[in-house]
Design an enzyme around this catalytic site. Structure first.
Site, short mmCIF file in Angstrom:
data_model
loop_
_atom_site.label_atom_id
_atom_site.label_comp_id
_atom_site.label_asym_id
_atom_site.label_seq_id
_atom_site.Cartn_x
_atom_site.Cartn_y
_atom_site.Cartn_z
N LYS A 139 0.85 -1.18 0.00
CA LYS A 139 0.00 0.00 0.00
C LYS A 139 0.90 1.24 0.00
O LYS A 139 1.98 1.23 0.59
CB LYS A 139 -0.85 -0.03 1.27
CG LYS A 139 -1.96 0.98 1.35
CD LYS A 139 -2.78 0.74 2.62
CE LYS A 139 -4.07 1.54 2.61
NZ LYS A 139 -4.97 1.11 3.71
N MET A 189 -7.94 7.85 2.89
CA MET A 189 -7.97 6.43 3.27
C MET A 189 -9.25 6.03 3.98
O MET A 189 -9.35 4.92 4.49
CB MET A 189 -6.78 6.06 4.19
CG MET A 189 -5.48 5.86 3.46
SD MET A 189 -4.33 4.97 4.54
CE MET A 189 -2.81 5.80 4.13
N SER A 215 -9.57 0.66 1.87
CA SER A 215 -8.64 1.60 1.31
C SER A 215 -7.45 0.95 0.61
O SER A 215 -6.71 1.64 -0.08
CB SER A 215 -8.14 2.54 2.41
OG SER A 215 -7.37 1.85 3.35
N SER A 239 -10.18 -2.02 5.61
CA SER A 239 -9.36 -1.66 4.45
C SER A 239 -8.49 -2.78 3.91
O SER A 239 -7.96 -2.68 2.80
CB SER A 239 -8.48 -0.45 4.78
OG SER A 239 -9.27 0.71 4.86
#
Lengths: 550, 550
Positions: A139, A189, A215, A239
């Protein structure tokens, strides 16, 4: 990259950043305009790599036919070289990006150079680490020395490259993992659409008109395109798990405090007194890979590099051989399960029962799921300074559309106060105690529930995430396992004519989209949760091959 | 107990409560008025039990010559009966109470009845548990079914008796521990003088004109009078360690989340967002007893009875055989060490060095100790509703005098806000990170420092607790080991003529008072900390017997 003439011109900054990113893709890895044009904006991109003509048969095999554990076996036996493995995944990540816009930073050259070093070291019989030669994607919020960390804020585009690795990166690098790209995420996010003004929107490889989730959506889409075998994600409301279920890959959110969070770039203000901590975990192809990730990181004694990690060794636990007891949660009336999700959950529960495991229906015993989610969202909104808005406003960029959809109407105009925070903590403690009692009284090993009421919905319609945020509110480890796909004929019996589906249920649109189930384990029992996930993975695999008749 | 005619009359309520307590002491265990009159209000009460004529020689031996581990060995071998052990400690607790006013609840009858049951079961060869027959005393804030929990608030005197045990009590009871009394604490639990309007003030057995410390001061005084061998205390700023060092017994504050806190009666508002959690730990006579306590509780899987306990097993670690590295903190200019405390710390450090261990001086490397304490105190003052004041005001009782002394002048008029709480958390995170770095960079096994700048000072002069609250702010496990006693002749070289001692240093007053050192271990490494404490205990024991020449 050059500095734009006017720092106010966010569009210029963004287009320069995107151009710089694309420039790092070698021309020979570029898809032909004809192929790109052939992509149906309402169709799938999954067949593009194989039909692109860019990959050798061996590269296609390397990127699709192994999990990380198997790749490492191949690397250790020198049946595979790190160079060919890393190159294949770089190539495939480049192709994935051209299809679904999933990358934010590209480190292909450095990665391939590192892979060559690993091969040389291995050839020389030197110590190379447990993950030597394994490509790992990340990420964007992780820091990689020498690479930018913009987390999708245009105002961060002019920040200098990271001068140090995030703590987790240090540990994984020491074990020989090779970082080759970072991936897209939502503005702030805090939405489930990986869309921001710096990089644009990541699309779902299964159907480009649907969300890739968030996210960690760039990671989810990259994994589904087989542009990565193991991705590192973070999760405070879902996420890790939302992109897993949207794209059709597996994901695991551990208990907070086990994987080092230090040295990441936060999307919001530091110092929140929220009891819900963000957690790092893997996205990938198999539960044994998640065990590999957890064990490798925790065996490296991450408490020495991050004071917020609990100094708790990874325990060796035996594989499950006894019947398990699952609590079953089937949903909340405010977000009734779409037929494919209901069928997936039903089939998973039936398959587990058929395999000898027990189900205890929890729907009527648990605290109201919706109220739990509203409470969790309050904890996310504590900052009186509304810092994420400042990060957005700093560049003049607008809010992305999904920001307005990822809100609870109950919280319109709500402002946090220190006084109410005491009451919120008491309310949370009651919820945690109630779940604890349910688990103990019913001797539950785990909870099975949906990860969301729908499969990946159209862009900007995911909304809030009551089904994933529960595990964050409770701080329970939780995994997503992909299972079945939407099938309007099979789903039809699960249709409920009297409920309102949110987002709307559109059988044509969702046809073929991945299904998933969510499994919650007990806090700090990540080791046992992994073993339970292995059992479920195996049962679901069998059920996919030999469907249960119900 | 009868309900007073006017519920406003707090004095009547309090005197009724005290009379009811005294009435539970059998007449044959009552000290003669002559003996009580002989107590010098500026002298010691330590010789009273032996000279009281109330105890048999065997009872004196039982209450003074064993630690809990040795008592259990005696019980297991049936050299000792549970009945005689529990009776001896009940008797001695009764005598201690008459000297230093340390008890709040008496359960002698039930305890002796339980002891007889244990003896019968053991005789019959039945399973009796790891702590079978061991008398255990408790801070008043624990709930014991059928007994009141007033925690010194007059307004709580009319509350009904507890209808359930605290979680920890359930576990210890299951292992055969026998609860026979609860002990005194300060109004609000937030001062270091165990003084409240319901029970009055606990005195220090070593010198009745000095404080017994707090908040677990009743326990500390009871332990020092040998009216208990193992006491259960709590600590959020030093409440285990302050009574330990004031009275001259050992104490251990574990890492938060290892011992179950559920089902206690809180002195303040629930739901505080403070990152500093209250912690339960033992007061006692030996480190091996603390290990017994920790291991017994954690082996009982306390996470099944308290959702806030970390599901982390007690690890078996090997005894330390290598040289240890200690960081040494010698104090802060705002609270210079009184000469006996400076000599105690110096002698302990020298003795450890002589035994082959290393010392790394930390004074100039650590974040300002005073500022750390001010920050911690801010976290204690977050409640906008000032709930403890409501509990006090409910009965019309006044504040006890020590309340005004246990405050930082820096915080006069300070009001918490949600916005500042973010900054406070950031500040705390920096302090935690700095200590973490110091520990890692210097390869420290532990930190040695004073527990306070003085031995037990006169009543109401203890003030704030910068030397103990540090371990709470950091969430490091910490132990107090008693060592040496104040000796004006030997202390004289440690006198600093240019500093202002707070509270004032009075060599005559402190003569003979116990000294102590504090040892901080690493968070979640309670197991290793116990082993390090054993090493220090052994070195200090040897140093007491054969003083080091410096």
């Amino acid at each position: 990259m050059t500095i734009p003439e006017s720092p106010q011109d966010w569009q210029t900054l963004a287009s320069q950043k995107r151009a710089a990113l694309t420039a790092l893709i070698p021309p020979s890895w570029t898809l032909s305009p004809t192929l790109l044009d052939s992509l149906n904006p309402k169709g799938s991109a999954l067949s593009i790599p194989a039909s692109s003509g860019i990959f050798t048969a061996r590269e296609l095999l390397i990127t699709t036919s192994y999990d990380a554990t198997a790749l490492l076996t191949g690397l250790q036996s020198r049946y595979l070289s790190a160079e060919e493995v890393v190159t294949a995944f770089c190539k495939r990540a480049a192709v994935a990006h051209q299809c679904v816009n999933c990358l934010t930073e590209i480190m292909f050259e450095e990665a391939i150079a590192r892979a060559r070093e690993v091969d040389k070291k291995r050839e020389a019989g030197e110590e190379v680490g447990r993950l030597a030669g394994l490509p790992v994607s990340l990420k964007d919020s992780f820091n990689i020395t020498g690479t930018k960390t913009t987390i999708g804020y245009v105002s961060y585009a002019s920040n200098p490259p990271a001068s140090a690795d995030s703590a987790l990166i240090t540990l994984l690098r020491r074990e020989g993992a090779i970082f080759y790209c970072k991936t897209n995420l939502p503005q702030t996010m805090m939405t489930a659409d990986s869309h921001n003004n710096l990089f644009g929107r990541t699309l779902n490889p299964n159907n480009l008109s649907l969300t890739a989730g968030g996210s960690t959506g760039g990671e989810g889409a990259l994994l589904r395109m087989c542009g990565s075998v193991l991705g590192i994600a973070t999760d405070i409301a879902g996420s890790i798990r939302i992109p897993a279920l949207c794209n059709g890959v597996a994901g695991f959110k551990p208990t907070a405090g086990r994987i080092p969070f230090a040295g990441k770039v936060p999307p919001a203000r530091l110092g929140s007194p929220s009891p819900i901590a963000p957690v790092i975990g893997p996205l990938g192809r198999s539960i044994r890979d998640f065990e590999l990730f957890m064990k490798t990181v925790i065996d490296a004694e991450p408490w020495d590099v991050d004071p917020n990690v609990l100094a708790v060794p990874w325990r060796k636990v035996e594989p499950v051989t006894r019947p398990l007891r699952f609590g079953l949660i089937r949903g909340h009336p405010k977000r009734p399960l779409h037929p494919p999700v209901a069928r997936t959950l039903h089939t998973a529960a039936m398959s587990l029962k058929k395999a000898g495991h027990e189900m205890v229906l929890l729907d009527d015993r648990i605290p109201d799921l919706w109220e739990c989610a509203v409470l969790a969202w309050k904890f996310f909104l504590l900052d009186p300074q509304k810092t994420p808005a400042k990060f957005v406003q700093a560049s003049g960029e607008p809010w992305v559309p999904s920001i307005t959809t990822a809100k609870f109407p109950e919280l319109k105009g709500w402002e946090a106060s220190l006084d109410e925070l005491f009451d919120m903590n008491v309310e949370r403690a009651k919820i945690v105690a109630r779940y604890h009692d349910i688990v103990i009284e019913n001797r539950l090993d785990a909870i099975i529930m949906p990860g969301n009421q729908s499969t990946a919905p159209p862009h900007d319609t995911y909304g809030v995430a009551p089904y994933t945020v529960l595990a964050n509110l409770l701080n329970y480890p939780a995994g997503i396992l992909p299972f079945l796909t939407a099938n309007r004929r099979l789903d039809q019996p699960f249709m409920n004519q009297v409920v309102e589906y949110v987002p709307p249920y559109n059988p044509e649109l969702f046809e073929g989209m991945p299904g998933a189930v969510q499994i919650l384990g007990k806090p700090m029992k990540d080791e046992e949760t992994i073993e339970i996930l292995k059992v479920v993975e195996s049962v679901l695999k069998k059920a996919t091959e030999e469907p249960v008749k119900d």
